[in-house]
Design a protein around this motif. Structure first.
Motif, PDB file in Angstrom:
ATOM      1  N   ARG A 286      -2.016  -3.181   9.392  1.00  0.00           N
ATOM      2  CA  ARG A 286      -1.109  -3.075   8.373  1.00  0.00           C
ATOM      3  C   ARG A 286       0.250  -3.427   9.090  1.00  0.00           C
ATOM      4  O   ARG A 286       0.513  -3.461  10.120  1.00  0.00           O
ATOM      5  CB  ARG A 286      -0.949  -1.411   7.894  1.00  0.00           C
ATOM      6  N   ARG A 287       1.073  -3.955   8.057  1.00  0.00           N
ATOM      7  CA  ARG A 287       2.478  -4.389   8.527  1.00  0.00           C
ATOM      8  C   ARG A 287       3.550  -3.726   7.914  1.00  0.00           C
ATOM      9  O   ARG A 287       3.452  -3.322   6.735  1.00  0.00           O
ATOM     10  CB  ARG A 287       2.698  -5.931   8.148  1.00  0.00           C
TER      11      ARG A 287
ATOM     12  N   LEU B 235       6.058   5.729   7.138  1.00  0.00           N
ATOM     13  CA  LEU B 235       5.122   4.676   6.832  1.00  0.00           C
ATOM     14  C   LEU B 235       4.079   4.642   7.834  1.00  0.00           C
ATOM     15  O   LEU B 235       2.766   4.235   7.645  1.00  0.00           O
ATOM     16  CB  LEU B 235       5.794   3.341   6.816  1.00  0.00           C
ATOM     17  N   LEU B 236       4.459   4.761   9.430  1.00  0.00           N
ATOM     18  CA  LEU B 236       3.382   4.763  10.270  1.00  0.00           C
ATOM     19  C   LEU B 236       2.399   5.785  10.045  1.00  0.00           C
ATOM     20  O   LEU B 236       1.110   5.378  10.356  1.00  0.00           O
ATOM     21  CB  LEU B 236       4.418   4.980  11.721  1.00  0.00           C
ATOM     22  N   GLU B 237       2.854   6.881   9.736  1.00  0.00           N
ATOM     23  CA  GLU B 237       1.888   8.047   9.661  1.00  0.00           C
ATOM     24  C   GLU B 237       0.772   7.662   8.356  1.00  0.00           C
ATOM     25  O   GLU B 237      -0.351   7.577   8.598  1.00  0.00           O
ATOM     26  CB  GLU B 237       2.682   9.362   9.303  1.00  0.00           C
ATOM     27  N   GLU B 238       1.362   7.059   7.341  1.00  0.00           N
ATOM     28  CA  GLU B 238       0.341   6.624   6.332  1.00  0.00           C
ATOM     29  C   GLU B 238      -0.426   5.461   6.965  1.00  0.00           C
ATOM     30  O   GLU B 238      -1.727   5.357   6.630  1.00  0.00           O
ATOM     31  CB  GLU B 238       1.270   6.209   5.153  1.00  0.00           C
TER      32      GLU B 238
ATOM     33  N   GLN C 160      -5.198   4.500   7.681  1.00  0.00           N
ATOM     34  CA  GLN C 160      -5.845   3.365   7.075  1.00  0.00           C
ATOM     35  C   GLN C 160      -6.329   2.466   8.349  1.00  0.00           C
ATOM     36  O   GLN C 160      -7.281   1.388   8.087  1.00  0.00           O
ATOM     37  CB  GLN C 160      -5.009   2.446   6.095  1.00  0.00           C
ATOM     38  N   THR C 161      -5.828   2.526   9.528  1.00  0.00           N
ATOM     39  CA  THR C 161      -5.849   1.314  10.533  1.00  0.00           C
ATOM     40  C   THR C 161      -5.510   1.840  11.830  1.00  0.00           C
ATOM     41  O   THR C 161      -4.778   3.029  11.970  1.00  0.00           O
ATOM     42  CB  THR C 161      -5.198  -0.119  10.380  1.00  0.00           C
TER      43      THR C 161
ATOM     44  N   THR D 266       0.836  -1.258   0.039  1.00  0.00           N
ATOM     45  CA  THR D 266       0.113   0.159  -0.247  1.00  0.00           C
ATOM     46  C   THR D 266       0.758   1.215   0.019  1.00  0.00           C
ATOM     47  O   THR D 266       0.350   2.464  -0.232  1.00  0.00           O
ATOM     48  CB  THR D 266      -1.041  -0.041   1.222  1.00  0.00           C
ATOM     49  N   ALA D 267       2.210   1.018   0.474  1.00  0.00           N
ATOM     50  CA  ALA D 267       3.134   2.159   0.396  1.00  0.00           C
ATOM     51  C   ALA D 267       4.534   1.457   0.248  1.00  0.00           C
ATOM     52  O   ALA D 267       4.620   0.596   0.861  1.00  0.00           O
ATOM     53  CB  ALA D 267       3.105   2.982   1.619  1.00  0.00           C
TER      54      ALA D 267
END
Length: 141
Positions: A73-74, A97-100, A104-105, A46-47
């Motif tokens: 998300r992983r 990545l965590l911010e993105e 979403q979750t 997803t990223a």
């Protein structure tokens, strides 16, 4: 040090082969797995972000759905070259990545491959988890 984060599409960035060779030489297989992932199922990410310093690829990291908990998300395939370590590159990649992921979750997982990685993720706010396919999880309140 000026580090620029760039979103990766369907093709790995220039300099990836050297990054993979360094990871392989250190005994880390996740850059080879990333190459296979991108060849077979690039849509799984997803990223996917690359870190460049002065035009040179110095790190990469990705985000996928968590296979064992689809609402989570992983973060996976995070690697930073030895020369860019301890300079905040991994933290910048992981933070972006965590911010993105948190858009979403509420839960983000990682599987740390060694004690140093475990300490890194715990410093990022992840907590140790037992009896799951992942080793640490970040849960937003």
């Amino acid at each position: 040090m000026t580090v620029q984060l760039v979103r990766i599409g369907r093709e790995l960035p220039e300099g990836f082969d050297a990054l993979r060779a360094e990871a392989d030489a250190e005994g880390h297989r996740h850059m080879s797995r990333l190459a296979a992932d991108m060849a077979e199922t690039p849509e799984m990410f997803t990223a996917l972000l690359a870190a460049f310093e002065d035009g040179e690829l110095v790190g990469i990291g990705g985000l996928t759905p968590e296979p064992a908990a689809p609402s989570a998300r992983r973060m996976r395939r995070l690697f930073v070259t030895a020369r860019a370590r301890r300079r905040g590159v991994a933290r910048r990649l992981a933070s972006a990545l965590l911010e993105e992921a948190l858009h979403q979750t509420r839960t983000v997982t990682v599987h740390a491959g060694n004690p140093g990685a475990e300490r890194f993720w715990e410093a990022m706010g992840f907590e140790a988890v037992e009896n799951r396919p992942w080793t640490q999880a970040f849960r937003a309140d």
